[in-house]
Scaffold this active site. Structure first.
Site, mmCIF file in Angstrom:
data_model
loop_
_atom_site.group_PDB
_atom_site.id
_atom_site.type_symbol
_atom_site.label_atom_id
_atom_site.label_comp_id
_atom_site.label_asym_id
_atom_site.label_seq_id
_atom_site.Cartn_x
_atom_site.Cartn_y
_atom_site.Cartn_z
ATOM 1 C CD GLU A 11 -2.822 0.863 2.526
ATOM 2 O OE1 GLU A 11 -2.693 -0.104 3.302
ATOM 3 O OE2 GLU A 11 -3.605 1.799 2.739
ATOM 4 N NE ARG B 207 3.691 -7.860 10.792
ATOM 5 C CZ ARG B 207 3.051 -7.201 9.821
ATOM 6 N NH1 ARG B 207 2.033 -7.733 9.195
ATOM 7 N NH2 ARG B 207 3.440 -5.993 9.483
ATOM 8 C CE LYS C 260 3.012 0.219 4.869
ATOM 9 N NZ LYS C 260 2.452 -0.047 3.538
HETATM 10 P P1 ATP Z 1 2.673 -1.965 7.912
HETATM 11 O O1 ATP Z 1 1.807 -2.558 8.974
HETATM 12 O O2 ATP Z 1 4.094 -1.852 8.278
HETATM 13 O O3 ATP Z 1 2.124 -0.717 7.365
HETATM 14 P P2 ATP Z 1 1.501 -3.490 5.868
HETATM 15 O O4 ATP Z 1 1.336 -4.947 5.969
HETATM 16 O O5 ATP Z 1 0.302 -2.656 6.074
HETATM 17 O O6 ATP Z 1 2.693 -3.046 6.769
HETATM 18 P P3 ATP Z 1 1.608 -3.388 3.058
HETATM 19 O O7 ATP Z 1 2.068 -2.279 2.218
HETATM 20 O O8 ATP Z 1 0.174 -3.706 3.065
HETATM 21 O O9 ATP Z 1 2.118 -3.081 4.513
HETATM 22 O O10 ATP Z 1 2.478 -4.689 2.801
HETATM 23 C C1 ATP Z 1 2.915 -5.149 1.553
HETATM 24 C C2 ATP Z 1 3.321 -6.571 1.715
HETATM 25 O O11 ATP Z 1 4.401 -6.691 2.626
HETATM 26 C C3 ATP Z 1 2.193 -7.408 2.273
HETATM 27 O O12 ATP Z 1 2.073 -8.583 1.498
HETATM 28 C C4 ATP Z 1 2.604 -7.698 3.679
HETATM 29 O O13 ATP Z 1 2.148 -8.932 4.075
HETATM 30 C C5 ATP Z 1 4.117 -7.651 3.600
HETATM 31 N N1 ATP Z 1 4.699 -7.263 4.893
HETATM 32 C C6 ATP Z 1 4.481 -6.130 5.586
HETATM 33 N N2 ATP Z 1 5.143 -6.129 6.762
HETATM 34 C C7 ATP Z 1 5.813 -7.309 6.818
HETATM 35 C C8 ATP Z 1 6.675 -7.933 7.781
HETATM 36 N N3 ATP Z 1 6.987 -7.331 8.933
HETATM 37 N N4 ATP Z 1 7.184 -9.143 7.492
HETATM 38 C C9 ATP Z 1 6.876 -9.743 6.335
HETATM 39 N N5 ATP Z 1 6.079 -9.233 5.397
HETATM 40 C C10 ATP Z 1 5.537 -8.030 5.622
HETATM 41 MG MG MG Z 2 -1.427 -2.690 4.938
#
Ligand code: ATP
Ligand code: MG
Length: 559
Positions: free
Chosen positions: A46, A271, A281
Site C-alpha cells: 500500500e 511476518r 508504517k
Molecule cells: P505496515 O503494517 O508496516 O504498514 P503493511 O502490511 O500494512 O505493513 P503493506 O504495504 O500492506 O504493509 O504490505 C505489503 C506486503 O508486505 C504485504 O504482502 C505484507 O504482508 C508484507 N509485509 C508487511 N510487513 C511485513 C513484515 N513485517 N514481514 C513480512 N512481510 C511483511
Molecule cells: Mg497494509
C-alpha cells in the site's frame, strides 16, 4: 524458520533451508498442473509509507519464488484507499524494489481495476450474493455478534435484486453521503468466522483519489478487492502475512462466487519482527512527522531507504532474508543477525583504513624532527587482491582517547604510563609522560619509540599485548563520523522506548587518502567497524561517514 532470540545463526540457517513450505505447495501445484506450469506471484504494498525490512522479507520471498520457478512476479500498488496514498511513496517503493535487485514483470495499480471490480459487484448483486445495507457502521458491528454468539440479519438483507442494483447504482453516482449506505456480501451471519458474517465490500467516500481523481465515490474494501486484483493478474500463489489467515475463506468465497477458473491460492507466512525495531508504517511515519528522525531515510530507520543510507548492501539484506526463511508461526529475530549479514558481506570486499574518532595527541620525543616514513600496510588482511597502501608516520600522531588510561584496571593492554604497545604497521611506543591542561584534562602524551621494532624488521625480542591504530598528525584528514546505534531501546511494541543515544557524532582524523573516497564508498575502519560515505551528506571537502555496524557482534548466545 525465524531466528529466535538466543538461537545460534547456524541453527537458524539449517532450519531455514528445510522449511520453505511455500515451495512445497508450489511443487505440488506444478506436479498436478493446477496452473499449467505457471508460477506467478506479486508484491502488493500500500503506497502509504516507505518500505521497511519486513517488506524486504516479502519482496525476497515473492520475487525469489518467481525466479526460482522460472515464473513471474508483479509489483502492485494496493491503492484502493483514497485518502492515505501518495506519489512520493510510489516512487520510493519502486526504487527500493529495484535496489534490492529485483525487476517486476507487471506494474499495476489496484485502482486501475475499479471499473472491473464494480462490474464484479454488480454480478454478485445479480446472483443475489450482495445487498445494499443502510445500517451505520456501529449498528453493523452490533449486529455482527461475537465469537460465542451468532450475528443478527440486517433488516436490509432481503432487499430484491432490482432494488439492490438500483441503490448500488445511486451509491456510485454520488447520491448518498459517506457512511449512509454500504454494499455487503450475503454470506452467513451465523458463520463461526466473523469475517464471513456479511462483510462490507463497498463503502462510500467522497474523497479524491491520487490516481482516479473524482471518478469514483465508492471504494472496494481490501478483503473484496485483493482476491480480484490477484485473479485479474492471473496470480497463482498469493502470499501474505498470518493475520490474513482468517480472511482466507472470504478470499476464496469472492473468487468462487465470481466463477474464476483456477483461482489464485492465498498462502500465509509469519511476518518478520526484529528486536530493537518497530515495523509499522504508521509508527514510522509518526517518527518522521514528529521530527524524531531526520526523514524516512534517516540511517537509524528500519526502512530500506534508511538501511541503504546507513550503508547496508542489497546483498546483505537478501542474505538476511534467506537466512531467516519463512515460517508459519510468529517470532522475533535478533537484529544482531542482520548486523552479522552486513559484516559477512563486507569483510572480504572492503579496504581497511586507520581512523581516530576521538583523538588524543601523542608526541614521540626521540623520533627525528622533520622525518617522515611511509609504512606499507595491507588493505585487507583476508583478501590480498585488495593490495596495500603507504601510510605516513612522523613525530606527532593521534591515537584514540579510549586507548589510554592513566590508572588502568587489570587486563587493560593498551597505553598507560610506563607501558609499551604496538602501533599498527609502525613501531612499539612506550608512554613516558602525561600532559594535562589546568583543568586536569589529559591533552597530550609524551612517548618514546624503539627503532628496533620497526614493522617488517623481524624484531621479536619483546612481546606487547596491545596494537593501536593511529593517524599521523601532519597528514591527518578531518572526518565527521556518525555512529549510530539502535533507535529503540527494547523490543518491537509501539511502547518501545526511543534510545536517547542512537546517534553520536565524532570529529576525528583519518589517514590521508580518505578524501578520495567517492560517495557510496565503504571501508573497514581498523578496530572500529564498517563505515559508509553517505552520498546525501557528502558535500564539498567535508568527509562524512556513517557507521554501518561495529566490528564485534553484540549478539549474545544464550545457554
Ligand atoms: P505496515 O503494517 O508496516 O504498514 P503493511 O502490511 O500494512 O505493513 P503493506 O504495504 O500492506 O504493509 O504490505 C505489503 C506486503 O508486505 C504485504 O504482502 C505484507 O504482508 C508484507 N509485509 C508487511 N510487513 C511485513 C513484515 N513485517 N514481514 C513480512 N512481510 C511483511
Ligand atoms: Mg497494509
Amino acid at each position: 524458520m525465524t531466528l529466535e532470540k538466543g538461537k545460534s545463526i547456524e541453527q537458524t540457517e539449517n532450519e531455514a533451508i528445510s522449511s520453505n513450505f511455500i515451495q512445497s505447495i508450489i511443487d505440488e501445484d506444478l506436479e498436478k498442473g493446477v496452473y499449467g506450469n505457471r508460477v506467478h506471484t506479486r508484491f502488493p504494498p500500500e503506497p502509504n509509507g516507505y518500505l521497511h525490512i519486513g517488506h524486504a522479507k516479502s519482496i525476497c520471498l515473492n520475487f525469489g519464488l518467481a525466479e526460482k520457478n522460472k515464473g513471474k512476479c508483479n509489483l502492485r500498488f494496493d491503492d484502493t484507499n483514497p485518502v492515505k496514498e501518495d506519489v512520493e511513496y510510489v516512487e520510493s517503493i519502486k526504487e527500493d524494489v529495484n535496489w534490492l535487485g529485483f525487476q517486476w514483470d507487471g506494474l499495476y495499480y489496484a485502482s486501475d481495476y475499479f471499473q472491473k471490480m464494480y462490474e464484479c459487484a454488480v454480478k454478485l448483486i445479480k446472483k443475489g450474493k450482495a445487498y445494499v445495507c443502510d445500517l451505520s457502521s456501529e449498528e453493523i458491528k452490533a449486529y455482527r455478534g461475537t465469537l460465542n454468539e451468532p450475528g443478527k440479519d440486517s433488516p436490509y438483507r432481503n432487499r430484491s435484486i432490482e432494488e439492490n442494483f438500483e441503490l448500488f447504482d445511486k451509491m456510485k453516482n454520488g447520491e448518498f453521503k459517506d457512511g449512509e449506505k454500504v454494499l455487503r456480501a450475503k454470506i452467513d451471519m451465523a458463520s463461526p468466522n466473523l469475517n464471513m458474517r456479511d462483510p462490507v465490500i463497498y463503502r462510500i467516500s467522497h474523497n479524491s483519489h491520487h490516481n482516479t481523481g473524482d471518478s469514483w465515490c465508492i471504494y472496494p474494501m481490501y478483503d473484496y478487492a485483493h482476491p480480484l486484483e490477484d485473479a485479474f493478474e492471473y496470480i497463482t500463489h498469493s502470499i501474505c502475512t498470518l493475520e490474513f489467515e482468517d480472511h482466507r475463506p472470504l478470499y476464496d468465497w469472492v473468487l468462487r462466487e465470481l466463477e474464476f477458473e483456477a483461482p489464485p491460492k492465498q498462502i500465509e507466512f509469519a511476518r518478520l519482527n526484529l528486536t530493537n525495531t518497530v515495523m509499522s508504517k504508521r509508527y514510522l511515519k509518526a517518527l518522521v512527522d514528529d521530527g524524531v528522525v531526520e526523514a524516512w531515510d534517516d540511517p537509524r530507520m528500519p526502512t530500506i531507504a534508511g538501511l541503504r543510507r546507513r550503508g547496508y548492501t542489497p546483498e546483505s539484506i537478501r542474505d538476511f532474508c534467506d537466512r531467516i526463511g519463512v515460517a508459519k508461526s510468529n517470532s522475533t529475530v535478533d537484529i544482531a543477525l542482520l548486523e552479522h549479514c552486513i559484516r559477512e558481506d563486507l569483510k572480504p570486499k572492503v579496504e581497511t583504513r586507520m581512523v581516530v574518532l576521538d583523538p588524543l595527541k601523542v608526541v614521540i620525543t626521540n623520533y627525528p624532527e622533520g622525518q617522515v616514513e611511509w609504512f606499507d600496510i595491507e588493505n585487507n588482511k583476508e583478501n590480498e587482491d585488495l593490495g596495500r597502501r603507504k601510510v605516513p608516520f612522523s613525530k606527532e600522531i593521534y591515537i584514540e582517547k579510549a586507548d589510554f588510561m592513566e590508572n588502568p584496571p587489570k587486563k587493560f593492554f593498551r597505553l598507560y604510563p610506563g607501558n609499551e604497545v604496538r602501533l599498527k604497521g609502525a613501531y612499539f611506543v612506550k608512554c613516558q609522560e602525561v600532559i594535562k591542561n589546568p583543568k586536569g584534562d589529559i591533552i597530550e602524551l609524551r612517548c618514546t619509540y624503539d627503532p628496533e621494532t620497526r614493522s617488517g624488521s623481524g624484531f621479536n625480542a619483546r612481546k606487547v599485548k596491545g596494537t593501536l591504530h593511529w593517524v599521523d598528525a601532519a597528514h591527518a584528514q578531518k572526518v565527521t563520523v556518525n555512529a549510530y546505534s539502535h533507535l529503540m531501546v527494547e523490543n518491537e511494541t509501539e511502547e518501545s522506548v526511543l534510545n536517547p543515544d542512537s546517534l553520536t557524532v565524532y570529529n576525528g582524523f583519518a589517514e590521508p587518502g580518505i578524501e578520495e573516497t567517492k560517495p557510496g564508498g565503504r571501508y573497514q575502519f581498523f578496530r572500529h567497524g564498517y563505515f559508509f560515505a553517505d552520498p546525501k551528506l557528502t558535500k564539498g571537502n567535508e568527509y562524512i561517514f556513517n557507521r554501518i555496524v561495529e566490528l564485534k557482534s553484540s549478539y549474545k548466545k544464550k545457554g
